[in-house]
Design a protein around this motif. Structure first.
Motif, PDB file in Angstrom:
ATOM      1  N   GLY B  56       0.821  -1.203   0.000  1.00  0.00           N
ATOM      2  CA  GLY B  56       0.000   0.000   0.000  1.00  0.00           C
ATOM      3  C   GLY B  56       0.855   1.253   0.000  1.00  0.00           C
ATOM      4  O   GLY B  56       0.534   2.246  -0.647  1.00  0.00           O
ATOM      5  N   SER B  57       1.963   1.200   0.718  1.00  0.00           N
ATOM      6  CA  SER B  57       2.841   2.353   0.856  1.00  0.00           C
ATOM      7  C   SER B  57       3.461   2.751  -0.479  1.00  0.00           C
ATOM      8  O   SER B  57       3.433   3.916  -0.861  1.00  0.00           O
ATOM      9  N   THR B  60       0.582   4.142  -2.805  1.00  0.00           N
ATOM     10  CA  THR B  60      -0.085   5.347  -2.308  1.00  0.00           C
ATOM     11  C   THR B  60       0.876   6.534  -2.275  1.00  0.00           C
ATOM     12  O   THR B  60       0.523   7.638  -2.684  1.00  0.00           O
ATOM     13  N   LEU B  61       2.120   6.301  -1.813  1.00  0.00           N
ATOM     14  CA  LEU B  61       3.062   7.415  -1.744  1.00  0.00           C
ATOM     15  C   LEU B  61       3.504   7.858  -3.136  1.00  0.00           C
ATOM     16  O   LEU B  61       3.731   9.055  -3.370  1.00  0.00           O
ATOM     17  N   LEU B  63       1.519   7.760  -5.811  1.00  0.00           N
ATOM     18  CA  LEU B  63       0.380   8.561  -6.275  1.00  0.00           C
ATOM     19  C   LEU B  63       0.374   9.927  -5.600  1.00  0.00           C
ATOM     20  O   LEU B  63       0.061  10.942  -6.224  1.00  0.00           O
ATOM     21  N   VAL B  69      -3.239  11.813  -5.101  1.00  0.00           N
ATOM     22  CA  VAL B  69      -4.064  11.542  -3.909  1.00  0.00           C
ATOM     23  C   VAL B  69      -3.609  12.397  -2.728  1.00  0.00           C
ATOM     24  O   VAL B  69      -2.447  12.792  -2.642  1.00  0.00           O
ATOM     25  N   LEU B  71      -3.013  12.510   1.267  1.00  0.00           N
ATOM     26  CA  LEU B  71      -2.848  11.608   2.407  1.00  0.00           C
ATOM     27  C   LEU B  71      -3.719  12.109   3.556  1.00  0.00           C
ATOM     28  O   LEU B  71      -4.095  13.280   3.595  1.00  0.00           O
ATOM     29  N   SER B  72      -4.086  11.205   4.466  1.00  0.00           N
ATOM     30  CA  SER B  72      -4.778  11.676   5.675  1.00  0.00           C
ATOM     31  C   SER B  72      -4.226  10.966   6.908  1.00  0.00           C
ATOM     32  O   SER B  72      -4.860  10.080   7.454  1.00  0.00           O
ATOM     33  N   PRO B  73      -2.982  11.341   7.296  1.00  0.00           N
ATOM     34  CA  PRO B  73      -2.402  10.745   8.503  1.00  0.00           C
ATOM     35  C   PRO B  73      -3.202  11.168   9.731  1.00  0.00           C
ATOM     36  O   PRO B  73      -3.711  12.287   9.784  1.00  0.00           O
ATOM     37  N   THR B 147       4.057  12.856   9.488  1.00  0.00           N
ATOM     38  CA  THR B 147       4.504  11.576   8.929  1.00  0.00           C
ATOM     39  C   THR B 147       6.032  11.543   9.096  1.00  0.00           C
ATOM     40  O   THR B 147       6.654  12.586   9.310  1.00  0.00           O
TER      41      THR B 147
END
Lengths: 203, 184
Positions: B56-57, B60-61, B63, B69, B71-73, B147
């Motif tokens: 996933g990392s 997602t990172l 993108l 996208v 992020l929503s930490p 993050t």
């Protein structure tokens, strides 16, 4: 040993060996009917799914927000008198993406278990029974209490094994790393303490 | 009652279907998988989680860096995150499932997991009801929502590589703690 294995796994006895053999044959050829997938295959699947969730809905996969919103909608519906006015000032509970995700997880698991002929339908898991006995009431009460504690904790931290453990860690969020370390440590200590007298592997 | 649009609800449902299917097939939703993981007999849950995080990392990172996208930490408020983590770990051990796998365990027809889901709703209710009183405690030690790359002013790839290395390294756990033999 072979004849006892299903007992150790908490599964019912195979009723008709020839029939079971037939099912096993079919499973070899059709992956949808293969009962158990390798954890790495599933890990890759969930990793890709998390990325799809970010791309399509701008959402990290998480489970417990839906529970909080459902509880809040029920409590809000009951009317005034609850000491949670501040909650409703800060939050707006709704039937949202995470809510239908929870419904989807139920159904997805149900379909997978049905198609894989793998519905377990246990009330008292084997490992639990060996340590705490066959009492259903005891197991149900412990499950209820443990789950309540777990969800309360998840909402304090705004996430669970999905929201922090997978979705948060994959974003490299510091909060998720701290949460994972805390629950992992306490989870391990609690489990070792709970099952302490059954320390042997493969109980 | 507020709700999202139908399209978004359908997306959530489809994502959940796949997630539930995968959890059931991995058998991470079995009591012995989670309880066994915590007591060191089984390593499937840890291997699954680290692999999902690594895969996933990367995507997602990537993108995120392409600007595709957001992020929503989650926020790091030490009171809530540490306190919540401690209660979560104890409760999860007692139940023998995490929230996601509890749902999947109900899908498999396990009655105890159904009581777990009821308990989860009760725990969520307890949070809503006590929210106003415990909120100040949760806010102790508020560090925003950093993050690791932001915190260290470093790019994301070294951290993602570490996650990937941990996923590959976890294959050693398989040898150390093989899952119980499957019975068909």
């Amino acid at each position: 040993m072979d004849t006892q294995e299903h007992v150790l796994r908490g599964e019912s006895a195979p009723k008709d060996p020839l029939h079971r053999e037939d099912i096993r044959e079919r499973r070899m050829t059709n992956p949808l009917r293969l009962r158990s997938w390798n954890p790495y295959l599933v890990g890759v699947g969930i990793g890709v799914l998390s990325w799809i969730a970010f791309a399509t809905a701008a959402h990290p996969i998480g489970v417990t927000t839906a529970f909080e919103h459902t509880a809040a909608l029920i409590i809000g519906g009951l009317g005034a008198g609850w000491p949670s006015d501040g909650y409703f000032a800060d939050h707006s509970p709704k039937i949202g993406w995470e809510w239908t995700l929870v419904m989807g997880v139920f159904l997805g698991s149900f379909l997978s278990a049905r198609l894989g002929d793998d519905r377990t339908k246990t009330s008292v898991p084997r490992l639990w029974a060996i340590r705490f006995g066959e009492s259903r009431a005891k197991r149900f009460a412990a499950a209820f209490l443990g789950a309540a504690l777990m969800l309360f904790g998840a909402r304090l931290a705004s996430g669970c094994t999905s929201g922090h453990g997978i979705s948060g860690n994959l974003q490299l969020a510091l909060s998720s790393l701290v949460f994972t370390a805390a629950f992992g440590l306490v989870g391990i200590v609690t489990a070792l303490w709970m099952y302490r007298r059954k320390g042997a592997r493969h109980v | 009652m507020k709700r999202d649009g139908v399209g978004k609800l359908a997306l959530g449902f489809a994502t959940g279907l796949a997630f539930g299917w995968l959890l059931e097939r991995s058998r991470a939703c079995r009591h012995e998988a989670m309880a066994g993981q915590l007591r060191g007999d089984d390593s499937r849950v840890a291997r699954l989680m680290i692999t999902a995080s690594a895969v996933g990392s990367v995507a997602t990172l990537a993108l995120h860096q392409a600007g595709r996208v957001e992020l929503s930490p989650k926020p790091l408020r030490l009171g809530g995150v540490v306190g919540g983590g401690l209660l979560f770990g104890a409760g999860m051990s007692l139940l023998g499932h995490c929230p996601g796998t509890s749902l999947a365990a109900v899908g498999e027809g396990n009655v105890d997991a159904f009581f777990g889901v009821l308990g989860m709703l009760a725990g969520a209710g307890a949070f809503v009801v006590t929210h106003d009183r415990i909120e100040p405690l949760l806010r102790r030690g508020d560090f925003g929502a950093p993050t690791l790359p932001e915190l260290t002013h470093a790019p994301a790839w070294p951290f993602t590589s570490l996650l990937a290395a941990a996923a590959v390294g976890s294959t050693r756990l398989e040898r150390a703690a093989p899952p119980m033999p499957e019975v068909s």
